[in-house]
Design a protein around this motif. Structure first.
Motif, short mmCIF file in Angstrom:
data_model
loop_
_atom_site.label_atom_id
_atom_site.label_comp_id
_atom_site.label_asym_id
_atom_site.label_seq_id
_atom_site.Cartn_x
_atom_site.Cartn_y
_atom_site.Cartn_z
N UNK A 121 55.87 56.86 13.38
CA UNK A 121 54.68 57.56 13.86
C UNK A 121 54.64 57.83 15.34
N UNK A 122 55.71 57.59 16.05
CA UNK A 122 55.74 57.90 17.48
C UNK A 122 56.74 59.03 17.69
N UNK A 123 56.24 60.25 17.61
CA UNK A 123 57.03 61.48 17.66
C UNK A 123 58.34 61.28 16.89
N UNK A 124 58.17 60.94 15.65
CA UNK A 124 59.29 60.60 14.77
C UNK A 124 59.63 61.78 13.86
N UNK A 125 60.87 62.21 13.88
CA UNK A 125 61.28 63.28 12.97
C UNK A 125 61.48 62.70 11.58
N UNK B 15 45.54 57.23 10.41
CA UNK B 15 45.13 57.61 9.06
C UNK B 15 45.85 58.89 8.64
N UNK B 16 45.98 59.84 9.55
CA UNK B 16 46.66 61.10 9.26
C UNK B 16 48.13 60.87 8.95
N UNK B 17 48.78 60.07 9.77
CA UNK B 17 50.20 59.77 9.54
C UNK B 17 50.38 58.99 8.25
#
Length: 407
Positions: free
Chosen positions: A281-285, A397-399
Motif C-alpha cells: 500500500x505504499x505506492x506499490x505496483x 480502507x480503499x486499498x
C-alpha cells in the motif's frame, strides 16, 4: 473462551468498549501489570509520526532481520488479516499464538474495559515477551504520549513526520501535535526526529524529558543524485545508495536510527535494504496491462508525496479514490486534482466513510461509484484505451477493498 477462533476473538474484542478510540495509558498499564510483563530483555524501538511510520518500521525490521537478529514488529492497521499487525522476523504471527494471547488477556483483565487497539497492543506485547527476540519495533497507532504502545518504555524513539491529522484527538496545531508525538521519548534514550521543519515542541519535550535529540538536516542529512543518494551525519557517510522504493525521507531517518544501535551499519547492507524493501500500500505496483498502483495516502502531507511519485511516472494517470469523511478531503483534492486525467470515486461503506458525491464536490467531472469492483473495472478499461496507469488511493480502507477483490 479458549475454544474461540481468531475471528471469534476479533469480533469479541470489537464489542468490549463503546469507543473505537479512547486515548490513555491507565487501562492498558493495569492489565500489563497483571500480565506480569516486565521490562523486556529485547531493545525497544518506538516509531510515531503523521506519515511514514509503516515504511520506517518495515525498513528497520528488515535491516535488523537481515543482520541476523530476531525481531518482533507491531504495526496497524491491517489490510486483510489481523495477523499482519504482529510479525516475527517478517512473518505474520500464527492464529494459535494470537488466540492464546487474547485468552490470557481476557483471563486477567477483570472488569477493565479495553479498546480494540489496546487488546491488540497487549496481545502483541505478550507474544513478543514469549519469544526470544532481540528487538521490538513498535508503531504508534495514534499520537504518541497517550497511545497504548507507549505503555512500554522505549530504548529509541523515532518521530517520522508532523502534520495536521486526527485533530479531534491531537489538537489543531502543529506544535501541539509535535508535543503529543514526541511523548514517546524517555530519559537518557535517544529521540530521532525525521521531521522536516520540526515544531519547537519536539525539542522542548526532549529537553524536558532528558532525551538526547538528533534532528534531520541538523545532525544528519542526505542528498540525491540522478539515480542514487548519499547520507551524511553522526560521524558517518554513505554514498551511492540506490533510490529506495519506499520514501527517501524515511530511509534517511532509518539510517540515523540504526546508527544508534549497537550493530554494524554498512553500505552493503543498506544497499540491499533499499533495493529490496517494500510495503503493502505504499505506492506499490500490483498489476500490469494496465499498470495499477495502490497507495494509502489519506492526508495532505501524504498527498504531496504521492504527487511527487506520480510526477516521476511521466505518463497519464487515472485515479480510483475513496476517503474517510474526517480527513482533509479538500486539501488532498487540491493537491492532486491536476495529477490525474480522470477520477473514479467510490463510496466507503464504513462508519467514517465518505460518499463519492462528497468527494465529487471538489471534482465536478468525476465518475461516481458505490463500490470498488465497478470503479476499478471502468478505470482499467479507460486506462487501457489511453495507455495510462491506474492509482488506487485515499485510505487504508480503499486499498483493503482493492486487495479483497484480488484475494
Amino acid at each position: 473462551m479458549s475454544a474461540r477462533s481468531l475471528s471469534d476473538w476479533l469480533s469479541y474484542i470489537e464489542s468490549q468498549h463503546p469507543s473505537e478510540i479512547e486515548l490513555g495509558l491507565e487501562r492498558g498499564l493495569s492489565v500489563l501489570e497483571k500480565l506480569n510483563l516486565g521490562r523486556p530483555k529485547a531493545k525497544v524501538i518506538t516509531v510515531a509520526g503523521t506519515n511514514g511510520k509503516g515504511s520506517t518500521c518495515t525498513m528497520l525490521s528488515q535491516y535488523l532481520t537481515a543482520s541476523g537478529y530476531r525481531v518482533g514488529t507491531y504495526t496497524s492497521p491491517h489490510f486483510l488479516r489481523f495477523n499482519e499487525r504482529v510479525a516475527i522476523d517478517g512473518l505474520e504471527c500464527s492464529d494459535e499464538l494470537l488466540v492464546e494471547a487474547f485468552t490470557v488477556i481476557e483471563q486477567v483483565r477483570g472488569d477493565t474495559p479495553l479498546t480494540y487497539f489496546e487488546f491488540s497492543t497487549l496481545a502483541a506485547l505478550w507474544v513478543f515477551d514469549r519469544l526470544e527476540l532481540d528487538y521490538w519495533v513498535l508503531e504508534v497507532g495514534l499520537g504518541g504520549r497517550l497511545d497504548s504502545v507507549n505503555m512500554v518504555d522505549t530504548d529509541l524513539a523515532v518521530v517520522t513526520s508532523i502534520a495536521l491529522d486526527h485533530i479531534d484527538w491531537l489538537g489543531d496545531s502543529i506544535d501541539g501535535i509535535g508535543r503529543e508525538k514526541a511523548g514517546i521519548a524517555r530519559p537518557g534514550k535517544p529521540l530521532i526526529s525525521g521531521v522536516v521543519n520540526p515544531p519547537q515542541s519536539i525539542a522542548d519535550v526532549a529537553q524536558e524529558v532528558g532525551s538526547p535529540l538528533l534532528q534531520k538536516h541538523k545532525d544528519f542529512t542526505f542528498s540525491v543524485a540522478q539515480d542514487s543518494w548519499s547520507w551524511q551525519g553522526l560521524g558517518q557517510q554513505f554514498d551511492g545508495l540506490p533510490i529506495p522504493k519506499l520514501p527517501l525521507e524515511n530511509a534517511a531517518t532509518v539510517i540515523a536510527t540504526l546508527l544508534q544501535l549497537d550493530i554494524a551499519v554498512t553500505s552493503e547492507r543498506l544497499t540491499d535494504l533499499f533495493r529490496e524493501a517494500t510495503l503493502v500500500g505504499r505506492f506499490q505496483q500490483v498489476a500490469t496491462s494496465p499498470d495499477v498502483f495502490i497507495d494509502v495516502a489519506h492526508n495532505p502531507e501524504a498527498a504531496i508525496q504521492l504527487k511527487q511519485q506520480l510526477d516521476r511516472l511521466g505518463q497519464p494517470v487515472i485515479a480510483v479514490c475513496g476517503m474517510l469523511k474526517d480527513k482533509d478531503i479538500s486539501a488532498v483534492m487540491k493537491t492532486l486534482k491536476d495529477s490525474f486525467q480522470a477520477w473514479y470515486l467510490l463510496d466507503l461503506d464504513v462508519p467514517r466513510g465518505a460518499k463519492a458525491s462528497e468527494l465529487a464536490g471538489y471534482l465536478p467531472e468525476a465518475h461516481q461509484y458505490q463500490d470498488m469492483r465497478q470503479a476499478l473495472a471502468d478505470a482499467c478499461a479507460e486506462a487501457t484505451k489511453q495507455n495510462a496507469t491506474v492509482v488506487v488511493f485515499g485510505s487504508f480502507v480503499t486499498v483493503s477493498a482493492y486487495l479483497s477483490l484480488q484475494a
